[in-house]
Design a protein around this motif. Sequence first.
Motif, PDB file in Angstrom:
ATOM      1  N   THR A   1       0.854  -1.186   0.000  1.00 59.86           N
ATOM      2  CA  THR A   1       0.000   0.000   0.000  1.00 59.86           C
ATOM      3  C   THR A   1       0.889   1.235   0.000  1.00 59.86           C
ATOM      4  O   THR A   1       1.851   1.314   0.763  1.00 59.86           O
TER       5      THR A   1
ATOM      6  N   GLN B   1     -10.431   1.869   9.733  1.00 54.24           N
ATOM      7  CA  GLN B   1     -11.207   1.076   8.771  1.00 54.24           C
ATOM      8  C   GLN B   1     -10.916  -0.411   8.922  1.00 54.24           C
ATOM      9  O   GLN B   1     -11.825  -1.237   8.880  1.00 54.24           O
ATOM     10  N   GLU B   2      -9.658  -0.753   9.130  1.00 53.77           N
ATOM     11  CA  GLU B   2      -9.283  -2.161   9.274  1.00 53.77           C
ATOM     12  C   GLU B   2      -9.834  -2.747  10.575  1.00 53.77           C
ATOM     13  O   GLU B   2     -10.292  -3.890  10.601  1.00 53.77           O
TER      14      GLU B   2
ATOM     15  N   GLN C   1      -3.867   9.989   7.833  1.00 55.37           N
ATOM     16  CA  GLN C   1      -4.251   8.972   6.865  1.00 55.37           C
ATOM     17  C   GLN C   1      -4.054   7.567   7.437  1.00 55.37           C
ATOM     18  O   GLN C   1      -4.900   6.684   7.258  1.00 55.37           O
TER      19      GLN C   1
ATOM     20  N   ARG D   1      -6.840   6.794   9.902  1.00 53.42           N
ATOM     21  CA  ARG D   1      -8.091   6.454   9.218  1.00 53.42           C
ATOM     22  C   ARG D   1      -8.025   5.040   8.653  1.00 53.42           C
ATOM     23  O   ARG D   1      -8.982   4.267   8.747  1.00 53.42           O
ATOM     24  N   LYS D   2      -6.877   4.683   8.078  1.00 50.03           N
ATOM     25  CA  LYS D   2      -6.702   3.339   7.526  1.00 50.03           C
ATOM     26  C   LYS D   2      -6.813   2.293   8.635  1.00 50.03           C
ATOM     27  O   LYS D   2      -7.491   1.268   8.480  1.00 50.03           O
TER      28      LYS D   2
ATOM     29  N   MET E   1       1.066   5.443   0.337  1.00 50.78           N
ATOM     30  CA  MET E   1       0.358   6.617   0.838  1.00 50.78           C
ATOM     31  C   MET E   1       1.225   7.838   0.566  1.00 50.78           C
ATOM     32  O   MET E   1       2.454   7.759   0.612  1.00 50.78           O
TER      33      MET E   1
END
Length: 89
Positions: A32, A75-76, A68, A71-72, A34
């Motif tokens: 990933t 979500q996980e 960021q 937030r990631k 970013m």
Amino acid sequence: MQTHLSWHIDLSLDESGPETGAVAQLRLPNATEMSARGHSKRHPDDPVQTLVGEELATARALNDLAHQLLRKAAQEIEQKTHAPARPHL
């Protein structure tokens, strides 16, 4: 069991007159990617202190990157727990 990981952030700075821009890029172990940006602008009455502008732009880019990542992570967590997650700095 102890694990040691290293994450690397690439930081680029661009200066143009009184303005400085910073871009922070991070690639996570799962590939990933970013990216975050920061900006600073010297007031015309302020003395030229290039390092200060670089520090401000960098701090703002890294702050954006940190948010960021939060937030990631939230979500996980929510995907696994099916409950709201509110991680904070």
